[in-house]
Every structure is written in structure tokens, then in C-alpha cells.
Design a protein around this motif. Structure first.
Motif, mmCIF file in Angstrom:
data_model
loop_
_atom_site.group_PDB
_atom_site.id
_atom_site.type_symbol
_atom_site.label_atom_id
_atom_site.label_comp_id
_atom_site.label_asym_id
_atom_site.label_seq_id
_atom_site.Cartn_x
_atom_site.Cartn_y
_atom_site.Cartn_z
ATOM 1 N N SER A 199 0.832 -1.203 0.000
ATOM 2 C CA SER A 199 0.000 0.000 0.000
ATOM 3 C C SER A 199 0.863 1.248 0.000
ATOM 4 O O SER A 199 2.010 1.231 0.465
ATOM 5 C CB SER A 199 -0.905 0.044 1.238
ATOM 6 O OG SER A 199 -1.942 -0.896 1.164
ATOM 7 N N ASP A 202 -1.903 7.904 1.696
ATOM 8 C CA ASP A 202 -2.398 9.140 1.085
ATOM 9 C C ASP A 202 -2.367 10.292 2.094
ATOM 10 O O ASP A 202 -1.951 10.114 3.252
ATOM 11 C CB ASP A 202 -3.799 8.941 0.501
ATOM 12 C CG ASP A 202 -4.861 8.631 1.557
ATOM 13 O OD1 ASP A 202 -4.610 8.847 2.761
ATOM 14 O OD2 ASP A 202 -5.954 8.174 1.174
ATOM 15 N N SER A 204 -4.592 11.707 3.729
ATOM 16 C CA SER A 204 -5.424 11.503 4.917
ATOM 17 C C SER A 204 -4.835 10.439 5.840
ATOM 18 O O SER A 204 -5.460 10.043 6.824
ATOM 19 C CB SER A 204 -6.840 11.112 4.505
ATOM 20 O OG SER A 204 -6.838 9.860 3.829
ATOM 21 N N LYS A 206 -4.199 7.310 5.180
ATOM 22 C CA LYS A 206 -4.836 6.014 5.026
ATOM 23 C C LYS A 206 -4.072 5.187 3.988
ATOM 24 O O LYS A 206 -3.605 5.723 2.978
ATOM 25 C CB LYS A 206 -6.288 6.175 4.565
ATOM 26 C CG LYS A 206 -7.164 6.981 5.516
ATOM 27 C CD LYS A 206 -7.384 6.254 6.834
ATOM 28 C CE LYS A 206 -8.340 7.039 7.722
ATOM 29 N NZ LYS A 206 -8.519 6.364 9.044
ATOM 30 N N PRO A 207 -3.950 3.873 4.212
ATOM 31 C CA PRO A 207 -3.305 3.018 3.217
ATOM 32 C C PRO A 207 -4.145 2.920 1.945
ATOM 33 O O PRO A 207 -5.371 2.826 2.005
ATOM 34 C CB PRO A 207 -3.221 1.661 3.921
ATOM 35 C CG PRO A 207 -3.347 1.953 5.373
ATOM 36 C CD PRO A 207 -4.261 3.138 5.455
ATOM 37 N N VAL A 208 -3.475 2.968 0.811
ATOM 38 C CA VAL A 208 -4.119 2.837 -0.494
ATOM 39 C C VAL A 208 -3.512 1.615 -1.189
ATOM 40 O O VAL A 208 -2.310 1.573 -1.442
ATOM 41 C CB VAL A 208 -3.912 4.100 -1.353
ATOM 42 C CG1 VAL A 208 -4.561 3.914 -2.724
ATOM 43 C CG2 VAL A 208 -4.470 5.326 -0.652
ATOM 44 N N TYR A 209 -4.348 0.649 -1.496
ATOM 45 C CA TYR A 209 -3.904 -0.634 -2.035
ATOM 46 C C TYR A 209 -3.063 -0.460 -3.298
ATOM 47 O O TYR A 209 -3.404 0.313 -4.202
ATOM 48 C CB TYR A 209 -5.132 -1.485 -2.350
ATOM 49 C CG TYR A 209 -4.834 -2.879 -2.850
ATOM 50 C CD1 TYR A 209 -4.563 -3.907 -1.958
ATOM 51 C CD2 TYR A 209 -4.854 -3.168 -4.210
ATOM 52 C CE1 TYR A 209 -4.313 -5.197 -2.407
ATOM 53 C CE2 TYR A 209 -4.607 -4.458 -4.666
ATOM 54 C CZ TYR A 209 -4.331 -5.464 -3.761
ATOM 55 O OH TYR A 209 -4.078 -6.741 -4.217
ATOM 56 N N ASN A 210 -1.948 -1.176 -3.360
ATOM 57 C CA ASN A 210 -1.064 -1.150 -4.518
ATOM 58 C C ASN A 210 -1.163 -2.480 -5.269
ATOM 59 O O ASN A 210 -0.647 -3.501 -4.802
ATOM 60 C CB ASN A 210 0.390 -0.913 -4.085
ATOM 61 C CG ASN A 210 1.360 -0.962 -5.241
ATOM 62 O OD1 ASN A 210 0.968 -0.877 -6.410
ATOM 63 N ND2 ASN A 210 2.645 -1.092 -4.936
ATOM 64 N N ASP A 398 4.723 13.194 -0.835
ATOM 65 C CA ASP A 398 4.089 11.973 -0.336
ATOM 66 C C ASP A 398 4.932 11.258 0.717
ATOM 67 O O ASP A 398 4.387 10.509 1.541
ATOM 68 C CB ASP A 398 3.808 11.009 -1.491
ATOM 69 C CG ASP A 398 2.667 11.485 -2.374
ATOM 70 O OD1 ASP A 398 2.145 12.582 -2.115
ATOM 71 O OD2 ASP A 398 2.308 10.777 -3.326
#
Length: 547
Positions: A199, A202, A204, A206-210, A398
Motif C-alpha cells: 500500500s 495518502d 489523509s 490512510k493506506p491505499v492498495y497497490n 508523499d
């Protein structure tokens, strides 16, 4: 059932009333290597224990109790158990961290984290232990089985953090990859959350799936090393790659002993940037242990600093329009860099010959100022010649999200972190390697020769928009490397590397040595080219060394 001295000591503490409650966790897959968990108040425990330490009668009572309760001959336990007793009491920092089996306090920060496994092999890896935690999926980084924890080097007060993710595909059969970021001094959380991990983070937090994570077809371990990087910590410092390699070998040996199901699988070491120093040395250290419990299948180095004597010649052409991108410096600045090259190379040659800090440190200071300094003054991103630097020291906004995420109390608790705060790069470590150890300019490319001659496949890949460890320099040193296949490698044809029918780069190979130029990738290829990066690593770990 045969108990270890560590377990006996812990149980004896409970039976003597030195702790208020003893909870044995089940199931015990490989008892007694998994720890016992103790619930207690540290100050009360310390007070009670000190009463035993300085009272000979009560000390004898302690050892007699161990012998009687657990039916172990006293003379076979005394030496080892006394050492554990000494470790617990005399080293307050070690004691407060509950080295061995117990949670406790870390300096000013109270940490009461319980680890699910404890691994120690005093004969194979003296003075080292591995605490492992089954990391909860509730963090949202990935749905696969994952582990975090610490390698503890008890007599040196070193504690290395790792986070491992099983393969999303077939963890029983897929290979294992150890990933290392560089710096020196940067956490592998950068690779995890910014490049190739399950992940991203972002704004916020929060993890964002990769979907292009390298654990798509491999179990991947992210290790924070050397000490004082990321969640790793120590009261001491490490300032050279050779010393760091011994610690990494100890970590791997204990990790694979705890997880023998991974030990039988192919194992690869991958990393970028200063990992161009780390990986050749670490791999050589592994090969020096014929009794190791795991395989070393190959190594992968992305945009690495490996052979400075060759690579430093190529900063000027990369910045001045000869690397596939237009010049970012004016003619006068390019000439200044070109004029400084002879002096720079002379200093690096002296470092190569002596490997002394008295020659290596001057080479580092002069060459970095002369060959990297003019580019840095432009304000451009040293990791991507196409962009300007923004977002702090590492030029990407980031990356700041990762720091914030790793500093969240709930994240630190879930991972068992034992530091008061997290930072992606420790610049004190960076300075120590450059100045105290003189490590920056040392000729670690010699270890690549050792790997190739022993049949270990080596992949050198480079995003062609990176400046700091650019593709021109990496291509050049691979062509000049003096090994048994050097002539055939340097004369090998450059072929197109295609991904999904598109020309994604250029590749060159002879036997077990491959150089890959990745089009439109910066210093961090998996970030800029996630699809092509995953195609690259999947092909390589499947044994396609020619692409």
C-alpha cells in the motif's frame, strides 16, 4: 520437555513471586522458543529483584528453585542462567526494554508490547535474539499474513525493526525478497509505502492498495538497518557497510529458523541507492556461512552507488544533456564539473588503494561538492531530472505522509515499535557513514565479482531519469567490471526490453549478470514505473535472467 535457560529463568521469577501473574500463550509451535508473557509493574518487579541480587542466600534459593521445580541439574544451568540474571539486572536499558521475553519501558516512552515469538540460537548466532509479532491486518496495509518485530543484539544494544508480508499468490512456494533502502540512513518504509509495498499512504494517512506490489508473487521483508534508522534503535552507531552486513546476516539466520517454511524457498536481496554498497557486501557475508539455514538465489540493485571510481565520471554528462534528457546546467557549470573530474578520480583511486578514512573522506567531500553540488543548486530533484525538488529533504511530498503514518500511536502499538518517534531518514547515520567510517567511496564493487564467480545471478537496473545514481554510471561500471565473463558481457548486444508489447527499456546480459535500463524511471523505479517494475521483478525471480 527440555526448557531453555531463558524460559527457566522466566518461570522461576514467577514461582518466586517476583512477578504478579504469569500467562503462558498457546499453542506452542516450537516451545520453548516462543516466549512467555508476563504481566507486572516494572518498578515493583525491579525492587523485588534487587533484593535477590545482593543477597547470597536468596540468590542460592533462586537457583535451587530452578533446579527443583523443573528437574534440571543445577550445575548445567548455573552458568547460562547467571548470565541471563546479569543481563536483566546490570544493563538497565536492556532490562527496561525487557530483552528476552518481557515487555517493559523504552527510555522515556512506556512500551508494553507483547511479541508472539522469540528465537535464539546461541551456537549459530551468539548474543542475538529475534522477537516477532503477528501484525494485525486491521492496519489496512494488506490482507495477507504479516509479521513485524525486532532483531536484538544484546551485548551491543542494537535493535533492528522489520516488517514482512507474505506473498498474495502462493506463499508456500513463492520466493522471499529482502528489501533494503539506502541513504545511508533511510528506512525501508520508503520502499514499503512509496515504491513496491502492498500500500501507499495518502494525505489523509490512510493506506491505499497497490496492485503492483512486489509481494504479488513473493514474500517481502522490509528491514530498517543500520541501527538508528526508522524504528530501529541503539545507544551505539554503525558507520560502515561491513559491520552492517554481519547484523543483517544474523537477522536472516534467525528469521529463517523461526519460519523454516520460508527457508526452503528461493531467497533474493533487493534494494536501491546506497544498497549498491550494502547488497554486494551483505551477500558476500551470507556466502561466507556455509552452514546457513537458507539459500541465496540472486541479488537485485536499483540505481545503486556501487563503483564510485567509474560512476562519478558520469554526473557531468547526465546533467549536461548526454543521458537522454536535455541539459539542466549552463555551459560554464558543465565545464566546471568536467574540469573537476581528474582531481575527483585521483582522490577516489587513493581511497580504493588504502580504504582509509584519511583518503576516503576527502574523496567524498571533494567529489560530492564538485560533481553533485552544481546540480543541487538548481533546486531540481536529484532523484528525477525532470522535476523540481519539493516536499522536504527527499523532494517528494508523499514521503511526508509516510512519516506521519508511522508516527501514529495506533500504528506504533500494532507494530511493537520501541522508539519515541519515526523519521524516514536519519542524517546522523548518513554523516557517520561518510565521515566516521569513510564508507561512501569504498570499492565494494569487488564483492560483485565474488558473487558472479560463485554463480549468484546479479541484476543491475537503473531508471534513466535519475541523476544521483544515474544509468550512465551504472551501465559504465557493469561494462568495466573485471570478472571471468567481463569481455563477453561488455561485448554483448543491447536488446529491447518489452512490457505488454511496448519498448520499456534496454537490457544487456551474459550468463548470470544483467544490466537493465528502465525508460522514464527515476531513482525509485517502482514508484515511476509500477507496471514495468513488477514485470521486471516477476521475470527475474522466475529465473529469466536474460529478459
Amino acid at each position: 520437555m527440555k526448557f531453555s535457560a531463558t524460559t527457566l529463568t522466566t518461570l522461576a521469577f514467577a514461582s518466586l513471586g517476583l512477578v504478579d501473574a504469569l500467562v503462558i500463550e498457546t499453542p506452542f509451535l516450537n516451545f520453548p522458543q516462543q516466549p512467555l508473557k508476563l504481566d507486572f509493574e516494572y518498578d515493583k518487579f525491579a525492587s523485588k529483584l534487587s533484593g535477590y541480587l545482593f543477597n547470597e542466600e536468596r540468590t542460592n534459593e533462586f537457583f535451587t528453585k530452578v533446579s527443583q521445580v523443573f528437574n534440571e541439574p543445577l550445575d548445567t544451568l548455573t552458568s547460562e542462567t547467571k548470565q541471563i540474571w546479569k543481563d536483566f539486572v546490570f544493563n538497565s536499558k536492556q532490562f527496561r526494554n525487557m530483552r528476552l521475553t518481557m515487555p517493559g519501558k523504552k527510555l522515556s516512552q512506556v512500551v508494553k508490547q507483547n511479541f508472539d515469538f522469540y528465537v535464539q540460537d546461541r551456537k549459530a548466532v551468539p548474543n542475538h535474539g529475534l522477537r516477532i509479532k503477528a501484525t494485525p491486518e486491521s492496519l489496512g496495509v494488506d490482507a495477507v499474513k504479516q509479521y513485524s518485530g525486532y532483531l536484538d543484539v544484546d551485548d551491543e544494544d542494537k535493535h533492528f525493526f522489520f516488517w514482512a508480508f507474505e506473498s498474495r499468490n502462493d506463499p508456500k512456494n513463492d520466493p522471499v525478497i529482502l528489501w533494503l533502502n539506502g541513504g545511508p540512513g533511510c528506512s525501508s518504509a520508503t520502499g514499503l509505502f512509496f515504491e513496491l509495498g502492498p500500500s501507499a499512504i495518502d494525505k489523509s494517512l490512510k493506506p491505499v492498495y497497490n496492485p503492483y506490489s512486489w509481494n504479488s508473487n513473493a514474500t517481502v521483508i522490509f528491514l530498517d538497518q543500520p541501527v538508528n534508522v526508522g524504528y530501529s534503535y541503539s545507544s551505539k552507531s554503525v558507520s560502515n557497510t561491513v559491520a552492517a552486513g554481519k547484523d543483517v546476516y544474523a537477522f536472516l539466520e534467525l528469521f529463517f529458523r523461526q519460519f523454516p517454511e520460508y527457508a526452503k524457498l528461493d531467497f533474493h536481496i533487493a534494494g536501491e541507492s546506497y544498497a549498491g554498497h550494502y547488497i554486494p557486501v551483505f551477500a558476500s557475508e551470507i556466502l561466507s556461512h556455509p552452514d546457513r539455514s537458507f539459500n541465496l538465489t540472486s541479488v537485485l540493485i536499483g540505481n545503486g552507488l556501487t563503483d564510485p571510481l567509474v560512476q562519478y565520471e558520469h554526473y557531468e554528462p547526465m546533467a549536461c544533456g548526454q543521458g537522454g534528457y536535455s541539459s539542466v546546467l549552463d555551459e560554464e557549470e558543465c565545464k566546471s564539473m568536467s574540469d573537476a573530474i581528474p582531481r575527483c578520480l585521483s582522490l577516489i583511486e587513493s581511497c580504493y588503494k588504502s580504504e582509509s578514512i584519511w583518503s576516503c573522506v576527502p574523496a567524498t567531500i571533494y567529489c560530492n561538492n564538485a560533481e553533485i553540488g552544481p546540480y543541487q543548486k538548481t533546486g531540481r530533484n536529484v532523484y528525477d531530472i525532470r522535476t523540481m525538488c519539493e516536499g522536504g529533504n527527499l523532494c517528494y511530498t508523499d514521503l511526508e505522509y509516510i512519516d506521519s503514518f508511522m508516527n501514529k500511536p495506533e500504528v506504533m502499538k500494532a507494530l511493537g515499535a520501541e522508539v519515541s518517534s519515526f523519521e524516514s531518514c536519519n542524517f546522523d547515520v548518513n554523516r557517520d557513514f561518510m565521515l566516521s567510517g569513510g564508507d561512501w567511496m569504498k570499492p565494494y564493487h569487488k564483492n560483485v565479482i565474488d558473487l558472479l564467480e560463485k554463480g549468484v545471478p546479479v541484476l543491475i537496473y537503473a531508471g534513466d531519469k535519475d541523476f544521483i545514481c544515474n544509468w550512465l554510471g551504472n551501465e559504465a561500471w557493469t561494462n568495466k567490471l573485471q570478472w571471468s565473463g567481463s569481455k563477453k558481457f561488455s561485448n554483448a548486444p543491447v536488446r529491447k526490453w518489452e512490457v505488454n508489447g511496448k519498448h520499456a527499456g534496454d537490457v544487456k546480459n551474459y550468463e548470470n549478470f544483467t544490466f537493465l535500463r528502465v525508460f522514464d524511471g527515476g531513482h525509485m523505479v517502482p514508484y515511476d514505473q509500477p507496471v514495468n517494475s513488477l514485470e521486471m521483478v516477476n521475470g527475474w525471480i522466475a529465473g529469466d535472467y536474460k529478459f
